[in-house]
Design a protein around this motif. Structure first.
Motif, PDB file in Angstrom:
ATOM      1  N   HIS A 110      65.687  41.443  65.967  1.00  0.00           N
ATOM      2  CA  HIS A 110      66.287  41.854  67.236  1.00  0.00           C
ATOM      3  C   HIS A 110      67.767  42.195  67.070  1.00  0.00           C
ATOM      4  O   HIS A 110      68.242  43.195  67.619  1.00  0.00           O
ATOM      5  CB  HIS A 110      66.091  40.770  68.295  1.00  0.00           C
ATOM      6  N   VAL A 184      73.816  41.880  72.460  1.00  0.00           N
ATOM      7  CA  VAL A 184      73.615  40.844  73.487  1.00  0.00           C
ATOM      8  C   VAL A 184      72.502  41.253  74.448  1.00  0.00           C
ATOM      9  O   VAL A 184      71.626  40.446  74.786  1.00  0.00           O
ATOM     10  CB  VAL A 184      74.936  40.564  74.255  1.00  0.00           C
ATOM     11  N   THR A 188      68.945  39.201  74.390  1.00  0.00           N
ATOM     12  CA  THR A 188      68.632  38.515  75.650  1.00  0.00           C
ATOM     13  C   THR A 188      67.314  39.025  76.213  1.00  0.00           C
ATOM     14  O   THR A 188      66.466  38.237  76.653  1.00  0.00           O
ATOM     15  CB  THR A 188      69.767  38.720  76.676  1.00  0.00           C
ATOM     16  N   GLN A 191      64.405  37.528  74.429  1.00  0.00           N
ATOM     17  CA  GLN A 191      64.200  36.121  74.785  1.00  0.00           C
ATOM     18  C   GLN A 191      63.549  35.998  76.156  1.00  0.00           C
ATOM     19  O   GLN A 191      62.671  35.152  76.365  1.00  0.00           O
ATOM     20  CB  GLN A 191      65.530  35.354  74.734  1.00  0.00           C
ATOM     21  N   VAL A 192      63.955  36.839  77.085  1.00  0.00           N
ATOM     22  CA  VAL A 192      63.351  36.823  78.426  1.00  0.00           C
ATOM     23  C   VAL A 192      61.898  37.292  78.351  1.00  0.00           C
ATOM     24  O   VAL A 192      61.023  36.715  79.006  1.00  0.00           O
ATOM     25  CB  VAL A 192      64.179  37.680  79.420  1.00  0.00           C
TER      26      VAL A 192
END
Length: 199
Positions: A110, A184, A188, A191-192
Protein backbone atom coordinates in the motif's frame (compact mmCIF):
# COMPACT_ATOMS: atom_id res chain seq x y z
CA UNK A 1 -13.18 6.87 1.95
CA UNK A 2 -14.15 3.35 2.94
CA UNK A 3 -17.52 3.75 1.27
CA UNK A 4 -15.93 4.72 -2.04
CA UNK A 5 -15.77 1.16 -3.38
CA UNK A 6 -19.28 0.34 -2.22
CA UNK A 7 -20.71 3.45 -3.85
CA UNK A 8 -18.55 3.00 -6.95
CA UNK A 9 -19.92 -0.52 -7.46
CA UNK A 10 -23.47 0.54 -6.68
CA UNK A 11 -23.63 3.56 -8.99
CA UNK A 12 -21.45 2.45 -11.90
CA UNK A 13 -23.58 1.89 -14.99
CA UNK A 14 -22.78 -1.70 -16.07
CA UNK A 15 -23.48 -0.87 -19.74
CA UNK A 16 -21.14 2.11 -20.00
CA UNK A 17 -18.83 1.60 -17.01
CA UNK A 18 -19.42 5.27 -16.19
CA UNK A 19 -19.76 6.44 -12.63
CA UNK A 20 -21.93 9.56 -12.57
CA UNK A 21 -21.48 9.84 -8.79
CA UNK A 22 -17.92 11.15 -9.11
CA UNK A 23 -19.13 13.86 -11.41
CA UNK A 24 -21.87 14.74 -8.94
CA UNK A 25 -19.44 14.84 -6.03
CA UNK A 26 -17.03 17.02 -7.98
CA UNK A 27 -19.87 19.27 -9.09
CA UNK A 28 -20.95 19.77 -5.48
CA UNK A 29 -17.39 20.37 -4.24
CA UNK A 30 -16.25 22.48 -7.17
CA UNK A 31 -17.66 25.83 -5.94
CA UNK A 32 -15.55 25.54 -2.78
CA UNK A 33 -12.52 24.52 -4.88
CA UNK A 34 -12.96 27.54 -7.18
CA UNK A 35 -13.29 29.80 -4.12
CA UNK A 36 -10.14 28.32 -2.54
CA UNK A 37 -8.10 28.65 -5.73
CA UNK A 38 -9.21 32.24 -6.23
CA UNK A 39 -8.57 33.21 -2.61
CA UNK A 40 -5.06 31.76 -2.81
CA UNK A 41 -4.33 33.55 -6.09
CA UNK A 42 -5.82 36.88 -4.98
CA UNK A 43 -2.69 37.99 -3.11
CA UNK A 44 -0.58 37.71 -6.26
CA UNK A 45 -2.82 40.01 -8.25
CA UNK A 46 -2.30 43.78 -8.51
CA UNK A 47 -4.38 45.66 -5.93
CA UNK A 48 -6.88 46.92 -8.49
CA UNK A 49 -7.48 43.38 -9.84
CA UNK A 50 -8.01 41.63 -6.49
CA UNK A 51 -11.40 40.25 -5.62
CA UNK A 52 -10.86 40.65 -1.85
CA UNK A 53 -13.17 37.84 -0.80
CA UNK A 54 -13.80 37.81 2.96
CA UNK A 55 -14.49 34.06 3.18
CA UNK A 56 -15.38 31.03 1.08
CA UNK A 57 -19.07 31.84 1.50
CA UNK A 58 -18.42 35.44 0.38
CA UNK A 59 -16.41 34.20 -2.62
CA UNK A 60 -19.17 31.81 -3.71
CA UNK A 61 -21.80 34.50 -3.20
CA UNK A 62 -19.87 37.12 -5.19
CA UNK A 63 -19.11 34.68 -8.01
CA UNK A 64 -22.79 33.76 -8.28
CA UNK A 65 -23.91 37.40 -8.28
CA UNK A 66 -21.20 38.93 -10.46
CA UNK A 67 -20.36 36.11 -12.89
CA UNK A 68 -23.40 33.86 -12.83
CA UNK A 69 -24.00 30.51 -11.20
CA UNK A 70 -22.11 28.66 -13.95
CA UNK A 71 -18.85 30.29 -12.77
CA UNK A 72 -19.01 28.11 -9.66
CA UNK A 73 -18.42 25.02 -11.81
CA UNK A 74 -15.60 26.46 -13.91
CA UNK A 75 -12.93 23.75 -14.19
CA UNK A 76 -15.11 20.96 -12.74
CA UNK A 77 -14.26 18.47 -15.51
CA UNK A 78 -10.58 18.96 -14.67
CA UNK A 79 -11.31 18.30 -10.99
CA UNK A 80 -13.08 15.03 -11.84
CA UNK A 81 -10.32 13.89 -14.21
CA UNK A 82 -7.61 14.65 -11.66
CA UNK A 83 -9.35 12.64 -8.93
CA UNK A 84 -9.90 9.71 -11.28
CA UNK A 85 -6.25 9.80 -12.37
CA UNK A 86 -4.92 9.53 -8.80
CA UNK A 87 -7.23 6.63 -7.93
CA UNK A 88 -6.57 4.77 -11.19
CA UNK A 89 -2.79 5.07 -10.88
CA UNK A 90 -2.88 3.71 -7.30
CA UNK A 91 -5.00 0.74 -8.39
CA UNK A 92 -2.66 0.06 -11.33
CA UNK A 93 0.53 0.12 -9.22
CA UNK A 94 -1.03 -2.08 -6.56
CA UNK A 95 -2.13 -4.62 -9.20
CA UNK A 96 1.35 -4.66 -10.78
CA UNK A 97 3.05 -5.25 -7.42
CA UNK A 98 0.68 -8.07 -6.52
CA UNK A 99 0.66 -9.73 -9.98
CA UNK A 100 4.47 -9.85 -10.05
CA UNK A 101 4.61 -11.13 -6.46
CA UNK A 102 6.97 -8.29 -5.50
CA UNK A 103 5.17 -7.86 -2.17
CA UNK A 104 2.19 -9.39 -0.41
CA UNK A 105 -1.03 -7.44 -0.04
CA UNK A 106 -0.26 -5.43 3.06
CA UNK A 107 1.19 -2.18 4.36
CA UNK A 108 4.37 -2.43 2.25
CA UNK A 109 2.36 -2.81 -0.95
CA UNK A 110 0.00 0.00 0.00
CA UNK A 111 2.83 2.43 0.84
CA UNK A 112 4.80 1.54 -2.31
CA UNK A 113 1.78 1.76 -4.63
CA UNK A 114 0.56 5.00 -3.07
CA UNK A 115 4.02 6.62 -3.25
CA UNK A 116 4.33 5.66 -6.93
CA UNK A 117 0.78 6.88 -7.57
CA UNK A 118 1.59 10.16 -5.82
CA UNK A 119 4.60 10.71 -8.09
CA UNK A 120 2.69 9.82 -11.26
CA UNK A 121 -0.26 11.91 -10.12
CA UNK A 122 2.03 14.90 -9.57
CA UNK A 123 3.69 14.49 -12.99
CA UNK A 124 0.43 14.00 -14.86
CA UNK A 125 -1.84 16.26 -12.82
CA UNK A 126 0.46 19.28 -12.52
CA UNK A 127 -0.46 20.48 -16.03
CA UNK A 128 -4.13 19.89 -15.20
CA UNK A 129 -3.73 21.89 -11.97
CA UNK A 130 -1.99 24.76 -13.75
CA UNK A 131 -4.74 24.92 -16.37
CA UNK A 132 -7.49 24.42 -13.78
CA UNK A 133 -6.11 27.28 -11.69
CA UNK A 134 -5.90 29.58 -14.71
CA UNK A 135 -9.43 28.72 -15.83
CA UNK A 136 -10.82 29.13 -12.31
CA UNK A 137 -9.04 32.43 -11.67
CA UNK A 138 -9.62 34.08 -15.06
CA UNK A 139 -11.41 37.35 -14.79
CA UNK A 140 -14.38 37.55 -17.12
CA UNK A 141 -15.49 41.13 -17.71
CA UNK A 142 -19.00 41.96 -18.83
CA UNK A 143 -19.26 42.46 -22.57
CA UNK A 144 -15.78 41.07 -23.25
CA UNK A 145 -14.65 37.62 -24.33
CA UNK A 146 -13.25 35.40 -21.59
CA UNK A 147 -9.46 34.97 -21.69
CA UNK A 148 -9.96 31.23 -22.28
CA UNK A 149 -12.81 29.36 -23.99
CA UNK A 150 -12.05 26.29 -21.89
CA UNK A 151 -9.29 23.98 -20.71
CA UNK A 152 -7.92 23.11 -24.16
CA UNK A 153 -7.81 26.76 -25.21
CA UNK A 154 -6.04 27.63 -21.96
CA UNK A 155 -3.45 24.88 -22.49
CA UNK A 156 -2.73 25.96 -26.07
CA UNK A 157 -2.44 29.65 -25.13
CA UNK A 158 -0.22 28.85 -22.12
CA UNK A 159 2.17 26.68 -24.18
CA UNK A 160 2.32 29.24 -27.01
CA UNK A 161 3.00 32.13 -24.65
CA UNK A 162 5.27 30.46 -22.07
CA UNK A 163 6.43 27.14 -23.48
CA UNK A 164 5.50 23.59 -22.40
CA UNK A 165 7.37 23.78 -19.09
CA UNK A 166 4.85 26.42 -17.96
CA UNK A 167 2.55 23.47 -17.30
CA UNK A 168 5.00 22.34 -14.59
CA UNK A 169 5.10 25.57 -12.62
CA UNK A 170 4.85 24.65 -8.96
CA UNK A 171 5.92 21.01 -9.47
CA UNK A 172 8.16 20.84 -6.37
CA UNK A 173 5.40 22.03 -4.02
CA UNK A 174 2.98 19.69 -5.82
CA UNK A 175 5.12 16.57 -5.33
CA UNK A 176 5.96 17.64 -1.77
CA UNK A 177 2.25 17.76 -1.01
CA UNK A 178 0.97 15.00 -3.30
CA UNK A 179 3.44 12.29 -2.23
CA UNK A 180 2.76 12.23 1.52
CA UNK A 181 -0.94 12.99 1.03
CA UNK A 182 -1.40 10.07 -1.37
CA UNK A 183 0.43 7.68 0.96
CA UNK A 184 -1.73 8.68 3.94
CA UNK A 185 -4.91 8.65 1.82
CA UNK A 186 -4.51 5.18 0.32
CA UNK A 187 -2.99 3.49 3.38
CA UNK A 188 -5.96 4.80 5.37
CA UNK A 189 -8.37 3.73 2.62
CA UNK A 190 -6.94 0.20 2.63
CA UNK A 191 -7.29 -0.02 6.41
CA UNK A 192 -10.90 1.16 6.25
CA UNK A 193 -11.58 -1.34 3.42
CA UNK A 194 -10.14 -4.09 5.61
CA UNK A 195 -12.25 -2.97 8.55
CA UNK A 196 -15.45 -3.04 6.46
CA UNK A 197 -14.49 -6.40 4.93
CA UNK A 198 -14.00 -7.89 8.40
CA UNK A 199 -17.41 -6.67 9.62
Amino acid sequence: MGLYDILKNKWTDPNTNNMPLTRKIAAVGNPADVAMVRMQADGRLPLDKRRNYKSVVDAISQMGKNEGIASLWRGSSLTVNRAMLVTASYDQFKEMILERNLLKDGLGTHVTASFAAGFVAAVVSNPVDVIKTRVMTMKVEAGKAAPYRGAADCAVKTIKAEGPMALYKGFIPTISRQGPFTVVLFVTLEQVRKLFKDL
